[in-house]
Design an enzyme around this catalytic site. Structure first.
Site, PDB file in Angstrom:
ATOM      1  N   SER A   9       0.869  -1.179   0.000  1.00 28.64           N
ATOM      2  CA  SER A   9       0.000   0.000   0.000  1.00 28.64           C
ATOM      3  C   SER A   9       0.899   1.219   0.000  1.00 28.64           C
ATOM      4  O   SER A   9       1.592   1.502   0.986  1.00 28.64           O
ATOM      5  CB  SER A   9      -0.873   0.013   1.251  1.00 28.64           C
ATOM      6  OG  SER A   9      -1.342   1.328   1.477  1.00 28.64           O
ATOM      7  N   HIS A  34      -0.697  -1.344  -4.645  1.00 26.62           N
ATOM      8  CA  HIS A  34      -2.018  -1.052  -4.065  1.00 26.62           C
ATOM      9  C   HIS A  34      -2.114   0.452  -3.812  1.00 26.62           C
ATOM     10  O   HIS A  34      -1.325   1.012  -3.042  1.00 26.62           O
ATOM     11  CB  HIS A  34      -2.209  -1.834  -2.768  1.00 26.62           C
ATOM     12  CG  HIS A  34      -3.558  -1.657  -2.151  1.00 26.62           C
ATOM     13  ND1 HIS A  34      -4.667  -2.391  -2.533  1.00 26.62           N
ATOM     14  CD2 HIS A  34      -4.003  -0.815  -1.183  1.00 26.62           C
ATOM     15  CE1 HIS A  34      -5.720  -2.022  -1.815  1.00 26.62           C
ATOM     16  NE2 HIS A  34      -5.339  -1.050  -0.988  1.00 26.62           N
ATOM     17  N   ASP A  36      -4.297   3.603  -2.538  1.00 28.70           N
ATOM     18  CA  ASP A  36      -5.421   3.976  -1.682  1.00 28.70           C
ATOM     19  C   ASP A  36      -5.872   5.393  -1.983  1.00 28.70           C
ATOM     20  O   ASP A  36      -5.125   6.355  -1.753  1.00 28.70           O
ATOM     21  CB  ASP A  36      -5.000   3.868  -0.211  1.00 28.70           C
ATOM     22  CG  ASP A  36      -4.855   2.426   0.225  1.00 28.70           C
ATOM     23  OD1 ASP A  36      -5.826   1.665   0.065  1.00 28.70           O
ATOM     24  OD2 ASP A  36      -3.766   2.061   0.705  1.00 28.70           O
ATOM     25  N   MET A  38      -8.497   8.289  -1.048  1.00 30.84           N
ATOM     26  CA  MET A  38      -9.385   8.700   0.049  1.00 30.84           C
ATOM     27  C   MET A  38      -9.842  10.133  -0.170  1.00 30.84           C
ATOM     28  O   MET A  38      -9.047  10.980  -0.563  1.00 30.84           O
ATOM     29  CB  MET A  38      -8.615   8.625   1.371  1.00 30.84           C
ATOM     30  CG  MET A  38      -8.031   7.250   1.642  1.00 30.84           C
ATOM     31  SD  MET A  38      -7.055   7.290   3.146  1.00 30.84           S
ATOM     32  CE  MET A  38      -6.670   5.553   3.323  1.00 30.84           C
ATOM     33  N   HIS A  67      -7.780   1.109  -4.955  1.00 32.17           N
ATOM     34  CA  HIS A  67      -8.796   0.939  -3.913  1.00 32.17           C
ATOM     35  C   HIS A  67      -9.464   2.295  -3.672  1.00 32.17           C
ATOM     36  O   HIS A  67      -8.871   3.166  -3.033  1.00 32.17           O
ATOM     37  CB  HIS A  67      -8.087   0.406  -2.652  1.00 32.17           C
ATOM     38  CG  HIS A  67      -8.962   0.280  -1.454  1.00 32.17           C
ATOM     39  ND1 HIS A  67      -8.450   0.079  -0.186  1.00 32.17           N
ATOM     40  CD2 HIS A  67     -10.306   0.322  -1.301  1.00 32.17           C
ATOM     41  CE1 HIS A  67      -9.444  -0.006   0.681  1.00 32.17           C
ATOM     42  NE2 HIS A  67     -10.570   0.153   0.029  1.00 32.17           N
ATOM     43  N   MET A  69     -11.785   4.735  -1.966  1.00 36.55           N
ATOM     44  CA  MET A  69     -12.548   5.002  -0.736  1.00 36.55           C
ATOM     45  C   MET A  69     -13.157   6.380  -0.908  1.00 36.55           C
ATOM     46  O   MET A  69     -12.802   7.340  -0.196  1.00 36.55           O
ATOM     47  CB  MET A  69     -11.602   4.924   0.479  1.00 36.55           C
ATOM     48  CG  MET A  69     -11.170   3.503   0.781  1.00 36.55           C
ATOM     49  SD  MET A  69      -9.726   3.434   1.868  1.00 36.55           S
ATOM     50  CE  MET A  69      -8.419   3.499   0.635  1.00 36.55           C
ATOM     51  N   MET A 138     -11.739  -5.607   4.112  1.00 33.91           N
ATOM     52  CA  MET A 138     -10.992  -4.714   4.992  1.00 33.91           C
ATOM     53  C   MET A 138     -10.842  -5.380   6.360  1.00 33.91           C
ATOM     54  O   MET A 138     -11.817  -5.861   6.946  1.00 33.91           O
ATOM     55  CB  MET A 138     -11.740  -3.376   5.173  1.00 33.91           C
ATOM     56  CG  MET A 138     -11.801  -2.499   3.938  1.00 33.91           C
ATOM     57  SD  MET A 138     -10.208  -2.184   3.159  1.00 33.91           S
ATOM     58  CE  MET A 138      -9.284  -1.401   4.497  1.00 33.91           C
ATOM     59  N   ASP A 174      -6.806  -6.351   3.510  1.00 41.71           N
ATOM     60  CA  ASP A 174      -6.156  -5.039   3.604  1.00 41.71           C
ATOM     61  C   ASP A 174      -6.336  -4.447   4.997  1.00 41.71           C
ATOM     62  O   ASP A 174      -7.467  -4.218   5.430  1.00 41.71           O
ATOM     63  CB  ASP A 174      -6.807  -4.124   2.542  1.00 41.71           C
ATOM     64  CG  ASP A 174      -6.210  -2.727   2.483  1.00 41.71           C
ATOM     65  OD1 ASP A 174      -5.219  -2.456   3.165  1.00 41.71           O
ATOM     66  OD2 ASP A 174      -6.765  -1.912   1.716  1.00 41.71           O
TER      67      ASP A 174
HETATM   68  C1  DX5 Z   1      -6.586   1.657   4.856  1.00 41.92           C
HETATM   69  C2  DX5 Z   1      -5.964   1.342   3.507  1.00 41.92           C
HETATM   70  C3  DX5 Z   1      -4.857   0.371   3.607  1.00 41.92           C
HETATM   71  C4  DX5 Z   1      -3.716   0.802   4.469  1.00 41.92           C
HETATM   72  C5  DX5 Z   1      -2.907  -0.388   4.851  1.00 41.92           C
HETATM   73  O1  DX5 Z   1      -7.693   2.444   4.648  1.00 41.92           O
HETATM   74  O2  DX5 Z   1      -6.932   0.819   2.624  1.00 41.92           O
HETATM   75  O3  DX5 Z   1      -4.410  -0.042   2.324  1.00 41.92           O
HETATM   76  O4  DX5 Z   1      -2.927   1.780   3.875  1.00 41.92           O
HETATM   77  O5  DX5 Z   1      -1.893   0.027   5.697  1.00 41.92           O
HETATM   78  P1  DX5 Z   1      -1.316  -0.915   6.869  1.00 41.92           P
HETATM   79  O6  DX5 Z   1      -0.768  -2.117   6.198  1.00 41.92           O
HETATM   80  O7  DX5 Z   1      -0.306  -0.050   7.511  1.00 41.92           O
HETATM   81  O8  DX5 Z   1      -2.492  -1.250   7.752  1.00 41.92           O
HETATM   82 ZN    ZN Z   2      -6.337  -0.178   0.678  1.00 44.17          ZN
END
Ligand code: DX5
Ligand code: ZN
Length: 226
Positions: A9, A34, A36, A38, A67, A69, A138, A174
């Site tokens: 990630s 990956h 993320d 947000m 991913h 969000m 998740m 994840d």
């Molecule tokens: C959380 C993300 C994850 C996160 C994982 O909302 O979707 O991908 O960055 O990070 P770690 O492995 O540090 O939990």
């Molecule tokens: Zn993620």
């Protein structure tokens, strides 16, 4: 068994040199990037958007697993497709029309994933299993890296693994994944491992070691190592 993939990630990467860091982690033996995304609305944090993702797309040939969000999500699918996504995953909780959203991702020629928060029952994805290439569970509440793996996720992985058995669907986990729990996660039936903190820990000189530790633990859990 479906191939095991380690998916760093990049939320945990050094944003001051993002391209370089993503290149380093993928060269250290990781399989899938990956990403993320947000929005400060669906989750209480903001990361970055498609233009930043596009700027690092060329640092590796490996697939980009995006991913999302964000809510609403449909408006932005095309931007991420054009920015170089290979797989686009959307939360079942992000809107009332997950079916339409998954149709739209496939129509863009991309692989589609559906994501479930820890508090959502797996029956929510049963009606759309024919429309997805991947299910992402998740194992923390989304929004931040560095959280602790929620143990009840293991039973949910087993349940979803049974639901998707015989289908061409990967099962990704994840949140809080590290070498201490990757074996249990693999034994429960997941084959894609997202990891932020545990991969980027201690800087680039340790990426290969960190990735290898998670992979070894997962292989042990799958019975591929003794
Ligand atoms: C959380 C993300 C994850 C996160 C994982 O909302 O979707 O991908 O960055 O990070 P770690 O492995 O540090 O939990
Ligand atoms: Zn993620």
């Amino acid at each position: 068994m479906r191939p095991l993939k380690i998916c760093p990630s990049i939320l945990a990467a050094d944003f001051s040199k993002l391209g370089e860091d993503v290149h380093a982690v993928m060269s250290a033996g990781a399989d899938i990037v990956h990403v993320d995304i947000m929005d400060g609305h669906f989750v209480p944090n903001i990361s970055f958007g498609p233009s930043v993702m596009k700027s690092i797309r060329s640092v590796t040939d490996k697939p980009f697993d995006v991913h999302l969000m964000i809510a609403p999500v449909d408006l932005y699918l095309q931007d991420f497709a054009h920015a170089g996504a290979d797989i686009i995953s959307v939360h079942a909780e992000a809107g009332p029309h997950i079916h339409r959203t998954l149709q739209a991702i496939r129509a863009l020629g991309k692989k589609a994933g559906v994501v479930l928060n820890p508090g959502t029952h797996e029956c929510a994805i049963e009606p759309v299993l024919d429309m997805v290439d991947m299910v992402l569970l998740m194992s923390v509440n989304p929004g931040f890296g560095g959280q602790t793996f929620i143990p009840s996720t293991l039973q949910k992985i087993r349940n979803v693994a049974a639901m998707v058995r015989g289908r061409d669907i990967d099962l990704e986990v994840d949140g809080g994944v590290d070498a201490s729990n990757a074996g249990d996660i693999a034994a429960a039936g997941a084959n894609w491992f997202v990891a932020g903190s545990s991969v980027f820990r201690d800087g680039p000189a340790h990426y290969a070691r960190n990735i290898a530790a998670i992979r070894a633990s997962a292989e042990l859990g799958r019975g591929e190592r003794v």
